[in-house]
Write a protein that holds these residues in place. Structure first.
Motif, PDB file in Angstrom:
ATOM      1  N   THR A  81       0.829  -1.208   0.000  1.00 56.25           N
ATOM      2  CA  THR A  81       0.000   0.000   0.000  1.00 56.25           C
ATOM      3  C   THR A  81       0.860   1.253   0.000  1.00 56.25           C
ATOM      4  OG1 THR A  81      -1.727  -1.193   1.198  1.00 56.25           O
ATOM      5  CG2 THR A  81      -1.842   1.217   1.206  1.00 56.25           C
ATOM      6  N   SER A  82       1.922   1.247   0.809  1.00 56.47           N
ATOM      7  CA  SER A  82       2.810   2.409   0.874  1.00 56.47           C
ATOM      8  C   SER A  82       3.502   2.648  -0.464  1.00 56.47           C
ATOM      9  CB  SER A  82       3.841   2.201   1.982  1.00 56.47           C
ATOM     10  OG  SER A  82       4.767   3.263   2.007  1.00 56.47           O
ATOM     11  N   VAL A  83       3.979   1.584  -1.099  1.00 56.56           N
ATOM     12  CA  VAL A  83       4.661   1.739  -2.382  1.00 56.56           C
ATOM     13  C   VAL A  83       3.699   2.249  -3.453  1.00 56.56           C
ATOM     14  CG1 VAL A  83       5.811   0.467  -4.240  1.00 56.56           C
ATOM     15  CG2 VAL A  83       6.431   0.044  -1.864  1.00 56.56           C
ATOM     16  N   LEU A  84       2.476   1.717  -3.476  1.00 57.24           N
ATOM     17  CA  LEU A  84       1.501   2.154  -4.481  1.00 57.24           C
ATOM     18  C   LEU A  84       1.151   3.622  -4.305  1.00 57.24           C
ATOM     19  CD1 LEU A  84      -0.926  -0.905  -4.665  1.00 57.24           C
ATOM     20  CD2 LEU A  84       0.668  -0.132  -6.414  1.00 57.24           C
ATOM     21  N   ARG A  85       0.907   4.046  -3.082  1.00 60.47           N
ATOM     22  CA  ARG A  85       0.548   5.446  -2.851  1.00 60.47           C
ATOM     23  C   ARG A  85       1.701   6.379  -3.198  1.00 60.47           C
ATOM     24  NH1 ARG A  85      -2.726   5.090   2.957  1.00 60.47           N
ATOM     25  NH2 ARG A  85      -4.575   4.021   2.138  1.00 60.47           N
ATOM     26  N   SER A  86       2.913   6.011  -2.796  1.00 56.85           N
ATOM     27  CA  SER A  86       4.066   6.847  -3.117  1.00 56.85           C
ATOM     28  C   SER A  86       4.295   6.894  -4.621  1.00 56.85           C
ATOM     29  CB  SER A  86       5.312   6.311  -2.404  1.00 56.85           C
ATOM     30  OG  SER A  86       5.112   6.255  -1.011  1.00 56.85           O
TER      31      SER A  86
ATOM     32  N   MET B 184     -12.584   0.942 -14.339  1.00 58.13           N
ATOM     33  CA  MET B 184     -11.216   1.438 -14.251  1.00 58.13           C
ATOM     34  C   MET B 184     -11.211   2.943 -14.045  1.00 58.13           C
ATOM     35  SD  MET B 184      -9.045  -0.763 -17.022  1.00 58.13           S
ATOM     36  CE  MET B 184      -8.923  -2.551 -16.860  1.00 58.13           C
ATOM     37  N   LEU B 185     -10.307   3.374 -13.182  1.00 57.76           N
ATOM     38  CA  LEU B 185     -10.123   4.788 -12.885  1.00 57.76           C
ATOM     39  C   LEU B 185      -8.851   5.260 -13.566  1.00 57.76           C
ATOM     40  CD1 LEU B 185     -10.951   7.328 -11.246  1.00 57.76           C
ATOM     41  CD2 LEU B 185      -9.537   6.443  -9.380  1.00 57.76           C
ATOM     42  N   TRP B 186      -8.994   6.243 -14.484  1.00 51.63           N
ATOM     43  CA  TRP B 186      -7.870   6.752 -15.258  1.00 51.63           C
ATOM     44  C   TRP B 186      -7.538   8.170 -14.813  1.00 51.63           C
ATOM     45  CZ3 TRP B 186      -5.533   3.323 -18.495  1.00 51.63           C
ATOM     46  CH2 TRP B 186      -6.272   2.213 -18.897  1.00 51.63           C
ATOM     47  N   ASN B 187      -6.252   8.505 -14.905  1.00 50.09           N
ATOM     48  CA  ASN B 187      -5.757   9.817 -14.490  1.00 50.09           C
ATOM     49  C   ASN B 187      -5.092  10.495 -15.679  1.00 50.09           C
ATOM     50  OD1 ASN B 187      -4.613  12.044 -13.287  1.00 50.09           O
ATOM     51  ND2 ASN B 187      -3.717  10.937 -11.580  1.00 50.09           N
TER      52      ASN B 187
ATOM     53  N   THR C 106      -1.485   2.644 -17.654  1.00 51.99           N
ATOM     54  CA  THR C 106      -2.317   1.732 -16.877  1.00 51.99           C
ATOM     55  C   THR C 106      -3.209   2.533 -15.942  1.00 51.99           C
ATOM     56  OG1 THR C 106      -0.527   1.531 -15.270  1.00 51.99           O
ATOM     57  CG2 THR C 106      -0.666  -0.159 -16.975  1.00 51.99           C
ATOM     58  N   PRO C 107      -4.340   1.975 -15.538  1.00 48.87           N
ATOM     59  CA  PRO C 107      -5.278   2.739 -14.694  1.00 48.87           C
ATOM     60  C   PRO C 107      -4.772   2.920 -13.278  1.00 48.87           C
ATOM     61  CG  PRO C 107      -6.056   0.499 -15.000  1.00 48.87           C
ATOM     62  CD  PRO C 107      -4.856   0.650 -15.886  1.00 48.87           C
ATOM     63  N   GLU C 108      -5.317   3.944 -12.621  1.00 51.19           N
ATOM     64  CA  GLU C 108      -5.021   4.168 -11.203  1.00 51.19           C
ATOM     65  C   GLU C 108      -5.599   3.052 -10.350  1.00 51.19           C
ATOM     66  OE1 GLU C 108      -3.699   7.111  -9.360  1.00 51.19           O
ATOM     67  OE2 GLU C 108      -2.671   7.344 -11.268  1.00 51.19           O
ATOM     68  N   GLU C 109      -6.831   2.661 -10.640  1.00 49.30           N
ATOM     69  CA  GLU C 109      -7.511   1.605  -9.892  1.00 49.30           C
ATOM     70  C   GLU C 109      -8.310   0.747 -10.865  1.00 49.30           C
ATOM     71  OE1 GLU C 109      -7.098   1.001  -6.815  1.00 49.30           O
ATOM     72  OE2 GLU C 109      -6.424   2.861  -5.873  1.00 49.30           O
ATOM     73  N   THR C 110      -8.467  -0.520 -10.508  1.00 51.78           N
ATOM     74  CA  THR C 110      -9.304  -1.439 -11.271  1.00 51.78           C
ATOM     75  C   THR C 110     -10.233  -2.147 -10.289  1.00 51.78           C
ATOM     76  OG1 THR C 110      -7.598  -1.794 -12.949  1.00 51.78           O
ATOM     77  CG2 THR C 110      -9.381  -3.407 -12.829  1.00 51.78           C
ATOM     78  N   PHE C 111     -11.525  -1.937 -10.438  1.00 47.78           N
ATOM     79  CA  PHE C 111     -12.530  -2.528  -9.562  1.00 47.78           C
ATOM     80  C   PHE C 111     -13.182  -3.696 -10.290  1.00 47.78           C
ATOM     81  CE2 PHE C 111     -12.255   2.043  -8.810  1.00 47.78           C
ATOM     82  CZ  PHE C 111     -11.878   2.068  -7.479  1.00 47.78           C
ATOM     83  N   ARG C 112     -13.171  -4.853  -9.678  1.00 44.13           N
ATOM     84  CA  ARG C 112     -13.622  -6.090 -10.321  1.00 44.13           C
ATOM     85  C   ARG C 112     -15.105  -6.340 -10.065  1.00 44.13           C
ATOM     86  NH1 ARG C 112      -9.859  -7.021 -14.090  1.00 44.13           N
ATOM     87  NH2 ARG C 112      -7.760  -6.772 -13.212  1.00 44.13           N
ATOM     88  N   SER C 113     -15.703  -7.070 -10.997  1.00 42.14           N
ATOM     89  CA  SER C 113     -17.113  -7.437 -10.878  1.00 42.14           C
ATOM     90  C   SER C 113     -17.332  -8.783 -11.550  1.00 42.14           C
ATOM     91  CB  SER C 113     -18.010  -6.375 -11.537  1.00 42.14           C
ATOM     92  OG  SER C 113     -19.358  -6.791 -11.565  1.00 42.14           O
ATOM     93  N   GLU C 114     -18.164  -9.618 -10.927  1.00 47.70           N
ATOM     94  CA  GLU C 114     -18.484 -10.915 -11.512  1.00 47.70           C
ATOM     95  C   GLU C 114     -19.391 -10.780 -12.732  1.00 47.70           C
ATOM     96  OE1 GLU C 114     -20.196 -13.221  -8.436  1.00 47.70           O
ATOM     97  OE2 GLU C 114     -18.337 -13.426  -7.284  1.00 47.70           O
ATOM     98  N   SER C 115     -20.103  -9.687 -12.819  1.00 45.19           N
ATOM     99  CA  SER C 115     -21.010  -9.445 -13.934  1.00 45.19           C
ATOM    100  C   SER C 115     -20.553  -8.218 -14.703  1.00 45.19           C
ATOM    101  CB  SER C 115     -22.441  -9.241 -13.421  1.00 45.19           C
ATOM    102  OG  SER C 115     -23.318  -8.934 -14.487  1.00 45.19           O
ATOM    103  N   ALA C 116     -20.901  -8.159 -15.970  1.00 49.94           N
ATOM    104  CA  ALA C 116     -20.549  -7.001 -16.791  1.00 49.94           C
ATOM    105  C   ALA C 116     -21.138  -5.731 -16.194  1.00 49.94           C
ATOM    106  CB  ALA C 116     -21.062  -7.203 -18.215  1.00 49.94           C
TER     107      ALA C 116
END
Length: 541
Positions: free
Chosen positions: A149-154, A232-235, A242-252
């Motif tokens: 978490t620390s490495v990702l935030r930095s 996906m969250l893009w900056n 690559t995206p800032e965050e990727t949130f997964r879902s079992e359904s489209a």
């Protein structure tokens, strides 16, 4: 007795601990018959002198102690830093004083440890090297959640700083680059190549962030869930692809947006009928809340998702079921309303909420319905001959709205008239989405299935788009969104790529008479629609 109480008071304040053998003294001892205030004054003077001439450690530290085998270890530190921690013995050390050694900066930190730990701690020579770790210890550290978490935030902070002065890319295709210019393209090939973008949402709190939802095309047909999906969250300020965050879902995920009241929350509607919430503060990028499949909730894909001012959500599924939810409680909807016409369910395709709170619903029959959350359908706007793919309400003139359809047309409507005010038919394929500019009342954008982005400036022409840009070469664009400042446009295509375009200043900054000129242009468009004629020349005003 008074002296004895003062001794006990000193013990409780200083939290001293007995040891088996006495230790050589470097400070005057505290005797029972001595005044406690005098002792503290002498001790304070000692610390002040030690602070002013603190030297590097040349030998093993000596300890300050009290007689009768009571010891207190003290480091030469500012008095404000000499705090004792509840439940532990705070370990302090100080250095031997020598006038022959040059002064050095004193430490500003306090290392807290119990005296039991101190006794077990091996001696270390002065200026000892940093501790070494085995491969197993290094692997355990790098796999820990805190380290990652620390490495990702930095890393994100550094990427944003490095991307501040990123040079704008040159446009690689299309025309009218002076009016609309290509800025960059986002794509995450391993995760988005088989996915298509289903919705876009730009953040109102952070101008550089944009949200895109995806569905897996390869699994879409043969799955009840519509294939797996993600958000996906893009900056825009990040130089990485690559995206800032990727949130997964079992359904489209069919529709997604930022929460207006909670900047760390992302909301999505899925093909299976779930409303899901992701929390960026959670350790895993999976939904933290999800609606159940109950008779009161959705069973069909959620094609519309909007937020209300009172922290509520409004969702619409393709079977015409309209539900209102409280964002922090998704166990059951607050209200459920079935939108139907002549006792037949409408096949809903999209949902738009205007500034007055009225709902505009697009349908598979080509109609646009005006509805309310409590009473259902109110009016019908019939004009399209194929399913409606997009609706956009005007931000400043609340009675105007646009609609686009698979009949290759864009129509301008007024809520005061059941028939369209005009049709814009300069298209050769399905019109997939349309949106008014958030700042210029006479500008809107549309995307066409043949791979085209059209920017219309109605005060200049109601016949041809002011600018036409080719979006990609191998995938059709299907979603469009404006950034809040009206200067940038985001376009998502069927291959999972996100294209960012920038508009010229003339289309961003409106003139003082922009609204009046727009109303005149719409009157001319309406007269041409009534007579069945088309303008041959652009309307310049």
């Amino acid at each position: 007795m008074s002296s004895q109480r003062e001794v006990e008071k000193a013990k409780s304040i200083l939290k001293i601990k007995e040891v088996e053998e006495p230790i050589p003294t470097v400070f005057s001892t505290f005797e029972p018959d001595q005044n406690f205030e005098q002792f503290l004054a002498q001790f304070s003077n000692f610390l002040d002198k030690a602070e002013s001439v603190a030297k590097p450690q040349l030998s093993r530290p000596k300890e300050v102690h009290i007689t009768k085998n009571k010891l207190l270890d003290i480091e030469v530190l500012p008095k404000s830093s000499s705090n004792l921690t509840k439940g532990t013995q705070t370990y302090f050390t100080y250095v031997e004083l020598s006038e022959s050694v040059p002064s050095a900066p004193r430490s500003n930190s306090i290392t807290e440890m119990t005296i039991e730990q101190l006794e077990e701690k091996p001696e270390s020579p002065p200026n000892s090297p940093s501790p070494t770790y085995t491969l197993e210890q290094k692997e355990a550290i790098t796999l820990s959640t805190k380290f990652q978490t620390s490495v990702l935030r930095s890393g994100r902070v550094m990427e944003r700083i490095l991307g501040q002065n990123r040079t704008k890319l040159d446009f690689e295709g299309g025309s009218d680059t002076k009016v609309v210019s290509f800025q960059r393209c986002f794509k995450d090939e391993p995760n988005t190549r088989p996915h298509s973008i289903t919705s876009l949402d730009c953040s109102h709190q952070y101008a550089e962030l944009i949200l895109a939802s995806y569905q897996n095309q390869s699994q879409y047909i043969n799955s009840r869930q519509g294939g797996n999906g993600c958000v996906m969250l893009w900056n825009l300020k990040a130089s990485k692809k690559t995206p800032e965050e990727t949130f997964r879902s079992e359904s489209a995920v069919i529709s997604a947006c930022f929460s207006l009241n909670h900047t760390q929350i992302v909301i999505g509607g899925t093909y299976a009928g779930h409303v899901q919430l992701w929390d960026m503060r959670a350790p895993l990028r999976i939904p933290v809340l999800r609606t159940p499949l109950t008779p009161l909730a959705h069973f069909q894909p959620i094609c519309g998702l909007n937020q209300l001012d009172n922290n509520q959500l409004l969702t619409l599924s393709t079977d015409g079921k309209l539900c209102t939810w409280r964002q922090e409680m998704l166990s059951r909807p607050l209200t459920t309303l079935q939108l139907s016409q002549a006792n037949l369910k409408i096949g809903a395709t999209c949902l738009e909420l205007d500034i007055n709170g009225d709902l505009l619903v697009g349908s598979e029959r080509g109609h646009v319905f005006k509805a309310q959350r409590t009473s259902g359908l109110k009016h019908i706007f019939a004009g399209h001959e194929a399913p409606v793919t997009g609706i956009s309400c005007h931000r400043q003139l609340d009675h105007l709205f646009l609609s686009c359809s698979m009949d290759w047309s864009i129509k301008v409507w007024s809520k005061k008239h059941p028939q369209p005010l005009g049709s814009l038919v300069d298209n050769s394929d399905y019109v997939m989405d349309v949106a008014w500019s958030p700042v210029n009342p006479a500008v809107f954008a549309a995307i066409v299935g043949c791979g085209r982005l059209d920017v219309w400036y109605l005060n200049y022409s109601t016949v041809k788009p002011t600018a036409t840009i080719t979006v990609g070469i191998d995938a059709a664009p299907n979603r469009l969104s404006w950034f809040p400042n009206g200067q940038k446009l985001a376009v998502g295509d069927a291959s999972g790529r996100l294209w960012i375009y920038e508009l010229a200043e003339d289309l961003v900054v409106p003139s003082a008479d922009e609204k009046a000129n727009l109303l005149k242009a719409i009157e001319e468009l309406q007269s041409c629609e009534a007579t069945g004629t088309n303008n041959l020349w652009p309307n310049k005003s």
